[in-house]
Every structure is written in C-alpha cells, then in structure tokens.
Design a protein around this motif. Structure first.
Motif, short mmCIF file in Angstrom:
data_model
loop_
_atom_site.label_atom_id
_atom_site.label_comp_id
_atom_site.label_asym_id
_atom_site.label_seq_id
_atom_site.Cartn_x
_atom_site.Cartn_y
_atom_site.Cartn_z
N ILE A 71 19.12 13.36 0.75
CA ILE A 71 19.12 14.83 0.82
C ILE A 71 18.15 15.33 1.88
O ILE A 71 18.43 16.26 2.63
N LEU A 72 16.98 14.68 1.92
CA LEU A 72 15.90 15.15 2.80
C LEU A 72 16.23 14.99 4.28
O LEU A 72 15.54 15.53 5.14
N GLU A 74 19.43 15.61 5.39
CA GLU A 74 20.58 16.47 5.69
C GLU A 74 20.14 17.69 6.48
O GLU A 74 19.01 18.17 6.33
N ALA A 77 18.19 20.47 5.01
CA ALA A 77 16.83 20.17 4.55
C ALA A 77 15.84 20.10 5.70
O ALA A 77 14.63 20.10 5.48
N ARG A 85 15.11 25.78 3.13
CA ARG A 85 15.21 24.32 3.05
C ARG A 85 14.92 23.83 1.64
O ARG A 85 15.61 22.96 1.12
N VAL A 86 13.92 24.44 1.00
CA VAL A 86 13.57 23.97 -0.35
C VAL A 86 14.65 24.42 -1.35
O VAL A 86 14.96 23.69 -2.30
N TYR A 88 17.79 24.64 -0.53
CA TYR A 88 18.86 23.69 -0.25
C TYR A 88 18.60 22.35 -0.95
O TYR A 88 19.50 21.78 -1.59
N VAL A 89 17.38 21.85 -0.84
CA VAL A 89 17.03 20.56 -1.45
C VAL A 89 17.18 20.64 -2.97
O VAL A 89 17.67 19.71 -3.62
N ARG A 92 20.92 20.55 -3.80
CA ARG A 92 21.49 19.22 -3.58
C ARG A 92 20.95 18.21 -4.60
O ARG A 92 21.66 17.29 -4.99
N THR A 93 19.69 18.40 -5.03
CA THR A 93 19.13 17.51 -6.05
C THR A 93 19.94 17.63 -7.34
O THR A 93 20.26 16.63 -7.98
N VAL A 131 9.03 17.56 -1.59
CA VAL A 131 9.47 18.89 -2.02
C VAL A 131 8.27 19.84 -2.12
O VAL A 131 8.34 21.00 -1.70
N LEU A 134 7.44 21.15 1.22
CA LEU A 134 8.34 22.24 1.62
C LEU A 134 7.91 23.55 0.96
O LEU A 134 7.94 24.61 1.59
#
Lengths: 195, 195
Positions: A71-72, A74, A77, A85-86, A88-89, A92-93, A131, A134
């Motif tokens: 994920i990180l 992509e 991210a 970005r966070v 998004y992460v 996705r997590t 994370v 971020l």
C-alpha cells in the motif's frame, strides 16, 4: 477422495488450511498433528512442502505484511498532501484486511513467542510508524486538528481498523468499499455534523 | 509468609489473582491448579470461597459489566441532547475500561463456551445496543453526519474503545482523561481540521 486431495495439494492450499487452524486454535496450540488432520494429508506430506509449522506461520504473516507494505508504494500513498495520503492508506488498509482476512487476523494475533512472531511484530510496528509519520506530516501541514496527539491517534486509528478482524464477516452485506468509507469518515471527519 | 497470606486472603484478592491468570492463560486454559499456585493457597481454600472457576469468571465479568451499565444511569447519560449523551457515555466507557482494566480485558476476551460466557456476551451486546440507540437518536436529531451508518459506526466506536485493553498501559504517562478526550474527539470530530 483422499488420493485426489493428495494429488492436488499445493503449498497454497496447505497454507490456507494452516492459517484457518492457527486462527482457531492459536499458533501455540497447533501441532503438526492438528495440521495433518485438518489438511487430510500425512505429516510427512506436509514436511514435503515445508520445514515445519513456523515456516507456515512465516509464509502466512508475510502474505499479510506484503499486502500492507505494498500500500505504501501505491501512487495514492506517495503523492499529494499528507492528509490525503494517510486517508488513502487507511482506506487501502481496510481493503487489504478484508481481502486477506484470515492472514491479517493471524498477523494481529501474533504474540512474540518465536523468532518469526517477533519479526512479524517488528514489521507491524514499522508499518504503524510509517502511518504515524504520515499523520505527523499532515499535522505539520495544518490539516489535523491542533489538539491531536499523533501517538494516541495512531493507536486509536489502528485499534479501529484492526477491530474489523474480530467482527467483520464477508458476505454480511457490507462491502469493503462501504466499510473503508465508514472508517475513513469516522476517523478523519468524525461522526458529528460540523459544530 | 504462607500462613499470613492464608489468614488475609479475601474473596476480593482471590478474584484479582484469578482475573490475572485468566487473562494470561485464557479462561479455558486455566485450571484450579493454576489458580491455587498463583494465589499461593490450596485448592480447598479456594473452594471455601467459591464453587469453582466459573464462579470466579462470573464475579469478574459482573464487575466489568456493572461498571459499564452504571454509566447508562449517570445524569450525563440520561439528560441533554442524544449526541452529548453518547459522547458522555463514550468518555465514561474509556474511564471504566482504564479503571477496571483487567476485568474489562477478561470480559472482552470471553468466547462463549460456558453458560457464564454466553451470558456475558449477551450483556455486552445489550450495552452495545443501548449505545447504538443513543447514536440513532443523535442521528434523528440531525447531529450526526447524514452518511453515518449507525450499525457500522457502533462497531467502529467499540472497536476503537475496546482496543485500549490491548495497548493501553497505566502509568504510561497518558492519563484516563487524556485518553478519553482523544477517543471522543477522534470519533465525533475526526482528526482533520474542518474542510
């Protein structure tokens, strides 16, 4: 039936059975005998595929960790404002948790009694740190509320996300998208209408 | 030493030792022998106080449940707008979790294999329902964002709150107030500055 099973057994199906047994009995409480019974193949057949149960654990938690760390890398991210970005992460997590549910469940239950377990805990912490970094960057951009304690926020965010493995059931009518939306909105926008 | 221990043993201290052992070994994995060793008293002395380990479990989870249900009777939980009441209940739930950490930890790990465990799960669900009802009332008042799914929000809120038993350590420098603030702000206001 048994013969057919033996013929078609692959490391992948063995792994999937092992993860299920580990999640049910706990890793410590699982013997090669349990794995052999659950898989319907002899212990020596299992040893043909892997050196032992710790290798199965390593493969299983690696699958979960690879999914999370990917994920990180992509685009969502690595590009844009830190707060986006966070978010998004986080989204996705949730998706990786749901997509790899038994593997992530096992990862989250690892206790640290063996070398593989300690390594898995270390990698989980590394993911959490990334994370947290971020979130720190988002705070520095002025995109997080001034009173947010990053360390606590990271714990609570993962507490919320990781709780999914305890209560989320696929085919429950709630899809991964809906779940990811609910998590991201609650964590970043809160439940309340704006005061 | 042993004699002194025997003389001063009370149902309360026995309960406290039992909860610690249950949390370490799991309730299923704990025998009267384990309890006797940990408490430093004979099994027959334990049977003088309680009928068996299930009675200790019952007392322990009752203590956690009584603490949680008492919140719902407090003025802050019964007066005012629903959204204020649910924020109050969330804050107090964090405080009870921290104040009764080993008891709530045990409650949250209960699996449902015995009658007492099933009863405890049922009571936990009842508490969750009451909080969900408050969230519903807050939504009806227009105080929650229109896109909030109450069922998911309840799960995520408890996921976040209950995760505390896994990572919060008393004397870590973070007090119950600070923790409760972080939970309530994240859940209801979100981490982001208002967009």
């Amino acid at each position: 039936m048994t013969t057919a099973k033996r013929d078609t057994y692959t490391p992948e199906t063995l792994l999937s059975v092992a993860v299920q047994v580990f999640n049910e009995r706990g890793y410590d409480g699982t013997s090669m005998e349990h794995l052999s019974k659950a898989a319907g193949i002899s212990k020596s057949s299992i040893y043909h595929h892997v050196a032992g149960k710790e290798e199965l654990l390593l493969r299983a938690v690696s699958r979960a960790l690879d999914g999370l760390f990917a994920i990180l890398e992509e685009p969502g991210a690595v590009r844009g404002r830190a707060v986006e970005r966070v978010e998004y992460v986080t989204r996705r997590t949730v998706e990786v948790l749901v997509g790899e549910l038994p593997y992530v469940t096992l990862l989250l239950r690892v206790r640290g009694n063996t070398r593989t377990e300690r390594w898995a805990l270390e990698r989980r912490r590394e993911f959490d740190h990334q994370v947290a970094d971020l979130l720190k960057a988002a705070a520095a951009d002025g995109d997080l509320r001034a009173d947010v304690d990053i360390r606590l926020a990271t714990r609570l965010l993962f507490g919320m996300v990781n709780s999914l493995v305890e209560w989320y059931r696929p085919h429950s009518g709630t899809g991964p998208d809906q779940l990811a939306d609910a998590v991201v909105h609650m964590a970043f926008d809160g439940l309340r209408t704006v005061r």
